[in-house]
Design an enzyme around this catalytic site. Structure first.
Site, PDB file in Angstrom:
ATOM      1  N   GLU A 145       0.849  -1.202   0.000  1.00 34.54           N
ATOM      2  CA  GLU A 145       0.000   0.000   0.000  1.00 34.54           C
ATOM      3  C   GLU A 145       0.881   1.247   0.000  1.00 34.54           C
ATOM      4  O   GLU A 145       2.008   1.237   0.491  1.00 34.54           O
ATOM      5  CB  GLU A 145      -0.941  -0.009   1.205  1.00 34.54           C
ATOM      6  N   GLY A 250      10.773  22.086   8.594  1.00 33.17           N
ATOM      7  CA  GLY A 250       9.925  22.226   9.776  1.00 33.17           C
ATOM      8  C   GLY A 250      10.370  21.284  10.873  1.00 33.17           C
ATOM      9  O   GLY A 250      11.563  21.020  11.029  1.00 33.17           O
ATOM     10  N   CYS A 257       4.158   5.327  10.071  1.00 26.94           N
ATOM     11  CA  CYS A 257       4.831   4.689   8.934  1.00 26.94           C
ATOM     12  C   CYS A 257       6.295   5.072   8.809  1.00 26.94           C
ATOM     13  O   CYS A 257       7.178   4.258   9.063  1.00 26.94           O
ATOM     14  CB  CYS A 257       4.086   5.029   7.641  1.00 26.94           C
TER      15      CYS A 257
END
Length: 438
Positions: A145, A250, A257
């Protein structure tokens, strides 16, 4: 076709709903009866835009059902997708495959002989081959995925690619039938062997993490040199070999994940005897964590070197916008570090408040962004929700004790905040002192 989906977390629930949307009959399987009961009622136990509508739509028609029974699932499904988690092991950087192994053992025991078992979980290379050898009486494939939380439905129905790890033409034919509407829309398909299919996901995550940490490393240099990392990123992003995506400096990446996947990738490389090829991932991880430390240091600097007793407002708790997922959340990590140093920390997030309260009960929580900044010595913008970018700095300034803000995501308009009277700071960019209001 009749499909089962084992595991109904972010990946599984989304995959189940989207497969129903593609026209399949789908049975979701989970060992948690409370989660199954909620999904049967059309309720999604986490925030994912567009998913509640799909779940409600297809449970209402009966095209999507849920169960706790592997026996029922085995009798129902022609294709069984395994979508369970692979968290980091407690005592090492490797992936914990307990849920994957348990799911495959359970469904293989009950599946029909001609069924296809398809892994979608992110696993160390070699896992599919090991499972295929263990369960030789059923066929196994791997279909990694590539979902982004907040965009999971669109990423499933309109992916930028499909990858099939197969060992037979039959398995490929079955997967082509499952994804026929997606492939018909022009989605690229890559057919590969098991190891390559497994490595596609881990390599993709490693590259994305590297790109994020690269621009954050440049932010460190920019801070030391007095340069502006946002301008630097824009300039190098015009190079088509580099591209502009994932070049916003940032506080770095988090979630369920990227952090654990790059650590598991490096750990697996060590097991394969190729650890030196991925030593750079350890520095990628270290750069990412240093951004959190730098944010804490900057907050302390703005409070004259000590946050003890100071009021700190944190805008954001989820690891990214359009999600209530707080796994390895940089925002909450920073908030908890400041709390441990004696600061009075108040957090607000549009979606992740319940999860944050459950896992970080010692922090304080507000009902809105204005409530969070009330009386604050410094405000930290740590999750890039569009609601925060839309805040009116002029309307907030009188609520604070001292109007100082750190933009940890690089998405606020610094000139606008400074013009409204705020001291504006962003990682890797020159500070913008407040402008006197008329």
């Amino acid at each position: 076709m009749r499909l089962t989906v084992i595991g109904t977390g972010y990946l599984g629930a989304t995959h189940a709903a989207c497969m129903a949307e593609l026209g399949h009959e789908v049975l979701g399987v989970d060992v948690d009866p409370d989660k199954v009961a909620a999904l049967r009622a059309g309720r999604v136990p986490f925030h994912e835009p567009g998913l509640p509508e799909l779940i409600a739509k297809h449970t209402a028609t009966g095209q999507l059902r849920f169960t706790t029974s592997y026996e029922e699932a085995g009798a129902f499904g022609e294709v069984h997708f395994v979508c369970v988690g692979t968290p980091q092991l407690r005592d090492s950087m490797g992936a914990d495959l307990t849920y994957v192994d348990t799911a495959f053992a359970a469904i293989a025991r009950h599946a029909e002989p001609d069924a296809l078992l398809v892994g979608k979980s992110t696993v160390p290379v070699g896992t599919a081959g090991r499972l295929a050898a263990a369960y030789g009486d059923v066929e196994i494939a791997w279909n990694p995925e590539f979902l982004r939380e907040g965009f999971a439905v669109d990423d499933t129905l309109r992916p930028d690619r499909l990858v099939f790890g197969v060992e037979s033409d039959r398995a490929e034919t079955i997967l082509r039938k499952v994804y026929e509407p997606v492939l018909a829309s022009g989605t690229p398909l890559v057919t590969a062997d098991f190891p390559t299919a497994e490595l596609v996901k881990t390599a993709a995550n490693a590259f994305l993490a590297t790109k994020i940490s690269f621009i954050n490393a440049m932010a460190e240099v920019c801070e030391a040199a007095g340069a502006d990392v946002s301008v630097l990123a824009r300039a190098i992003g015009h190079d088509e070999r580099i591209g502009a995506k994932f070049l916003r400096a940032g506080i770095g990446f988090g979630g369920g994940c990227l952090p654990k996947d790059i650590r598991a990738f490096a750990a697996r490389a060590e097991e394969l005897g190729t650890g030196r090829s991925l030593t750079f991932l350890r520095e990628v991880d270290a750069i990412n964590l240093r951004r959190r430390e730098r944010t804490v240091d900057l907050a302390r600097e703005l409070c004259a070197g000590d946050v003890q007793g100071k009021r700190v407002a944190v805008l954001g708790a989820a690891f990214k916008p359009d999600s209530d997922d707080i796994r390895d959340s940089p925002a909450l990590d920073i908030a908890s570090r400041l709390h441990l140093q004696g600061a009075e920390v108040t957090v607000f997030d549009p979606q992740a408040m319940d999860n944050a309260r459950k896992h970080y009960p010692t922090l304080s929580y507000a009902l809105s962004a204005p409530d969070a900044v009330r009386g604050a010595d410094v405000v930290l913008h740590l999750t890039e929700w569009p609601q925060f970018a839309a805040l009116d700095p002029a309307a907030l300034i009188d609520l604070t004790y001292r109007p100082r803000i750190i933009d940890g995501r690089g998405t606020l308009d610094g000139a606008r905040w400074a013009a409204a009277g705020w001291d504006f700071h962003a990682l890797g960019r020159p500070a913008r002192p407040r402008q006197e209001r008329p």
